[in-house]
Design a protein around this motif. Structure first.
Motif, PDB file in Angstrom:
ATOM      1  N   GLY A   1     -86.166  -6.198  75.958  1.00 33.38           N
ATOM      2  CA  GLY A   1     -84.914  -6.935  75.782  1.00 33.38           C
ATOM      3  C   GLY A   1     -83.966  -6.229  74.846  1.00 33.38           C
ATOM      4  N   SER A   2     -83.245  -7.007  74.056  1.00 34.80           N
ATOM      5  CA  SER A   2     -82.258  -6.417  73.153  1.00 34.80           C
ATOM      6  C   SER A   2     -82.958  -5.668  72.017  1.00 34.80           C
ATOM      7  CB  SER A   2     -81.340  -7.497  72.578  1.00 34.80           C
ATOM      8  OG  SER A   2     -81.981  -8.184  71.530  1.00 34.80           O
ATOM      9  N   MET A   3     -82.323  -4.629  71.569  1.00 32.23           N
ATOM     10  CA  MET A   3     -82.912  -3.816  70.498  1.00 32.23           C
ATOM     11  C   MET A   3     -82.929  -4.580  69.182  1.00 32.23           C
ATOM     12  SD  MET A   3     -84.420  -1.056  70.139  1.00 32.23           S
ATOM     13  CE  MET A   3     -84.972   0.031  68.884  1.00 32.23           C
ATOM     14  N   ARG A   4     -81.967  -5.442  68.963  1.00 33.55           N
ATOM     15  CA  ARG A   4     -81.960  -6.235  67.735  1.00 33.55           C
ATOM     16  C   ARG A   4     -83.199  -7.117  67.651  1.00 33.55           C
ATOM     17  NH1 ARG A   4     -76.825  -6.220  65.088  1.00 33.55           N
ATOM     18  NH2 ARG A   4     -75.256  -5.270  66.407  1.00 33.55           N
ATOM     19  N   ALA A   5     -83.553  -7.749  68.758  1.00 32.86           N
ATOM     20  CA  ALA A   5     -84.763  -8.572  68.778  1.00 32.86           C
ATOM     21  C   ALA A   5     -86.009  -7.704  68.594  1.00 32.86           C
ATOM     22  CB  ALA A   5     -84.845  -9.346  70.089  1.00 32.86           C
ATOM     23  N   ALA A   6     -86.016  -6.531  69.218  1.00 30.06           N
ATOM     24  CA  ALA A   6     -87.158  -5.625  69.088  1.00 30.06           C
ATOM     25  C   ALA A   6     -87.338  -5.169  67.644  1.00 30.06           C
ATOM     26  CB  ALA A   6     -86.987  -4.421  70.010  1.00 30.06           C
ATOM     27  N   LEU A   7     -86.230  -4.887  66.960  1.00 32.38           N
ATOM     28  CA  LEU A   7     -86.321  -4.449  65.566  1.00 32.38           C
ATOM     29  C   LEU A   7     -86.794  -5.578  64.656  1.00 32.38           C
ATOM     30  CD1 LEU A   7     -83.169  -2.174  65.409  1.00 32.38           C
ATOM     31  CD2 LEU A   7     -85.557  -1.441  65.267  1.00 32.38           C
ATOM     32  N   LEU A   8     -86.413  -6.806  64.971  1.00 31.31           N
ATOM     33  CA  LEU A   8     -86.925  -7.949  64.207  1.00 31.31           C
ATOM     34  C   LEU A   8     -88.429  -8.105  64.427  1.00 31.31           C
ATOM     35  CD1 LEU A   8     -84.098 -10.591  64.709  1.00 31.31           C
ATOM     36  CD2 LEU A   8     -84.767  -9.495  62.570  1.00 31.31           C
ATOM     37  N   TRP A   9     -88.882  -7.975  65.655  1.00 31.05           N
ATOM     38  CA  TRP A   9     -90.290  -8.104  65.978  1.00 31.05           C
ATOM     39  C   TRP A   9     -91.093  -6.949  65.377  1.00 31.05           C
ATOM     40  CZ3 TRP A   9     -92.181 -12.229  68.903  1.00 31.05           C
ATOM     41  CH2 TRP A   9     -93.531 -12.168  69.228  1.00 31.05           C
ATOM     42  N   LEU A  10     -90.454  -5.791  65.225  1.00 30.13           N
ATOM     43  CA  LEU A  10     -91.126  -4.611  64.687  1.00 30.13           C
ATOM     44  C   LEU A  10     -91.632  -4.842  63.270  1.00 30.13           C
ATOM     45  CD1 LEU A  10     -91.865  -1.631  65.306  1.00 30.13           C
ATOM     46  CD2 LEU A  10     -89.672  -1.006  64.283  1.00 30.13           C
ATOM     47  N   ARG A  11     -90.996  -5.748  62.540  1.00 29.95           N
ATOM     48  CA  ARG A  11     -91.436  -6.036  61.170  1.00 29.95           C
ATOM     49  C   ARG A  11     -92.892  -6.484  61.123  1.00 29.95           C
ATOM     50  NH1 ARG A  11     -86.459  -9.588  58.721  1.00 29.95           N
ATOM     51  NH2 ARG A  11     -84.856  -7.981  58.898  1.00 29.95           N
ATOM     52  N   GLY A  12     -93.344  -7.166  62.170  1.00 29.54           N
ATOM     53  CA  GLY A  12     -94.730  -7.613  62.220  1.00 29.54           C
ATOM     54  C   GLY A  12     -95.688  -6.593  62.799  1.00 29.54           C
ATOM     55  N   CYS A  13     -95.173  -5.536  63.393  1.00 32.01           N
ATOM     56  CA  CYS A  13     -96.017  -4.531  64.049  1.00 32.01           C
ATOM     57  C   CYS A  13     -96.095  -3.217  63.290  1.00 32.01           C
ATOM     58  CB  CYS A  13     -95.494  -4.249  65.452  1.00 32.01           C
ATOM     59  SG  CYS A  13     -95.475  -5.659  66.536  1.00 32.01           S
ATOM     60  N   ALA A  14     -95.268  -3.040  62.298  1.00 27.60           N
ATOM     61  CA  ALA A  14     -95.239  -1.783  61.540  1.00 27.60           C
ATOM     62  C   ALA A  14     -95.049  -2.112  60.066  1.00 27.60           C
ATOM     63  CB  ALA A  14     -94.099  -0.891  62.034  1.00 27.60           C
ATOM     64  N   GLU A  15     -95.194  -1.116  59.237  1.00 24.12           N
ATOM     65  CA  GLU A  15     -94.954  -1.315  57.809  1.00 24.12           C
ATOM     66  C   GLU A  15     -93.499  -1.702  57.586  1.00 24.12           C
ATOM     67  OE1 GLU A  15     -96.139   2.001  55.456  1.00 24.12           O
ATOM     68  OE2 GLU A  15     -98.116   2.122  56.371  1.00 24.12           O
ATOM     69  N   THR A  16     -93.266  -2.445  56.534  1.00 23.80           N
ATOM     70  CA  THR A  16     -91.915  -2.935  56.254  1.00 23.80           C
ATOM     71  C   THR A  16     -90.930  -1.790  56.081  1.00 23.80           C
ATOM     72  OG1 THR A  16     -92.897  -4.841  55.165  1.00 23.80           O
ATOM     73  CG2 THR A  16     -90.578  -4.429  54.739  1.00 23.80           C
ATOM     74  N   GLY A  17     -91.311  -0.756  55.360  1.00 26.75           N
ATOM     75  CA  GLY A  17     -90.430   0.390  55.145  1.00 26.75           C
ATOM     76  C   GLY A  17     -90.090   1.113  56.429  1.00 26.75           C
ATOM     77  N   THR A  18     -91.070   1.240  57.316  1.00 24.44           N
ATOM     78  CA  THR A  18     -90.833   1.898  58.603  1.00 24.44           C
ATOM     79  C   THR A  18     -89.884   1.073  59.458  1.00 24.44           C
ATOM     80  OG1 THR A  18     -93.038   2.873  58.496  1.00 24.44           O
ATOM     81  CG2 THR A  18     -91.962   2.841  60.649  1.00 24.44           C
ATOM     82  N   ALA A  19     -90.081  -0.240  59.475  1.00 20.74           N
ATOM     83  CA  ALA A  19     -89.194  -1.112  60.255  1.00 20.74           C
ATOM     84  C   ALA A  19     -87.766  -1.051  59.715  1.00 20.74           C
ATOM     85  CB  ALA A  19     -89.708  -2.546  60.225  1.00 20.74           C
ATOM     86  N   ARG A  20     -87.620  -1.017  58.400  1.00 21.09           N
ATOM     87  CA  ARG A  20     -86.277  -0.912  57.802  1.00 21.09           C
ATOM     88  C   ARG A  20     -85.629   0.423  58.142  1.00 21.09           C
ATOM     89  NH1 ARG A  20     -87.782  -3.335  51.963  1.00 21.09           N
ATOM     90  NH2 ARG A  20     -87.751  -5.531  52.557  1.00 21.09           N
ATOM     91  N   ARG A  21     -86.408   1.505  58.074  1.00 25.56           N
ATOM     92  CA  ARG A  21     -85.861   2.821  58.410  1.00 25.56           C
ATOM     93  C   ARG A  21     -85.426   2.871  59.862  1.00 25.56           C
ATOM     94  NH1 ARG A  21     -89.634   7.575  56.023  1.00 25.56           N
ATOM     95  NH2 ARG A  21     -87.895   8.862  56.756  1.00 25.56           N
ATOM     96  N   ALA A  22     -86.226   2.266  60.741  1.00 23.31           N
ATOM     97  CA  ALA A  22     -85.885   2.251  62.164  1.00 23.31           C
ATOM     98  C   ALA A  22     -84.587   1.479  62.391  1.00 23.31           C
ATOM     99  CB  ALA A  22     -87.022   1.640  62.977  1.00 23.31           C
ATOM    100  N   LYS A  23     -84.440   0.338  61.736  1.00 21.95           N
ATOM    101  CA  LYS A  23     -83.224  -0.458  61.904  1.00 21.95           C
ATOM    102  C   LYS A  23     -82.007   0.283  61.358  1.00 21.95           C
ATOM    103  CE  LYS A  23     -81.263  -5.023  61.092  1.00 21.95           C
ATOM    104  NZ  LYS A  23     -79.951  -4.630  60.658  1.00 21.95           N
ATOM    105  N   ALA A  24     -82.151   0.910  60.195  1.00 22.63           N
ATOM    106  CA  ALA A  24     -81.035   1.644  59.597  1.00 22.63           C
ATOM    107  C   ALA A  24     -80.639   2.838  60.465  1.00 22.63           C
ATOM    108  CB  ALA A  24     -81.403   2.108  58.191  1.00 22.63           C
TER     109      ALA A  24
END
Length: 147
Positions: A86-109
């Motif tokens: 689906g949308s990348m914004r939703a995927a990046l939100l879901w990524l917080r539960g699947c990856a380390e917090t720092g990695t998810a933040r770096r991916a979103k940024a």
């Protein structure tokens, strides 16, 4: 890292490299011009794009590589198909539960910066080669962290 992501990163590298010359092809042959040397393979097409358009194209390839890496990570962790595709914004939100917090933040940024680099506005200067190289390095690190 899957083959698609590797190809996208390689495409970005080809677009941002500054080699100053290109291979010319003989008319109607599709191969190198006479005297160009048979040992050097010809590029599929001559790059005649401006530096700004090559940089923007590299940014598109980098964004696609990042999106593919996020989707692959979500798929391996059992995220619903509507999230991973689906949308990348939703995927990046879901990524917080699947990856380390720092990695998810770096991916979103990184994704946010790449989105800005993809959009063309007459009143803005496009991304520079140095910016694209920095983004390429960041995407490569994030892809490795997500793999």
């Amino acid at each position: 890292m899957n083959a698609t992501i590797r190809q996208l990163l390689d495409t970005a590298d080809l677009l941002i490299e500054d080699n100053g010359g290109s291979v010319t092809t003989a008319p109607g042959t599709g191969g190198p011009a006479a005297g160009a040397g048979a040992s050097v393979p010809a590029r599929p097409a001559e790059l005649t794009a401006t530096a700004a358009s090559r940089c923007r194209g590299a940014v598109f390839a980098l964004r696609a590589a990042l999106e593919s890496a996020v989707a692959a990570r979500l798929t391996t962790h059992g995220a619903p198909r509507t999230i991973s595709e689906g949308s990348m914004r939703a995927a990046l939100l879901w990524l917080r539960g699947c990856a380390e917090t720092g990695t998810a933040r770096r991916a979103k940024a990184a994704w946010s910066q790449l989105c800005l680099g993809c959009h063309y506005h007459q009143y803005e200067i496009g991304p520079t080669q140095d910016q694209v190289r920095a983004w390429r390095d960041e995407v490569a690190v994030i892809v490795a962290l997500l793999a």
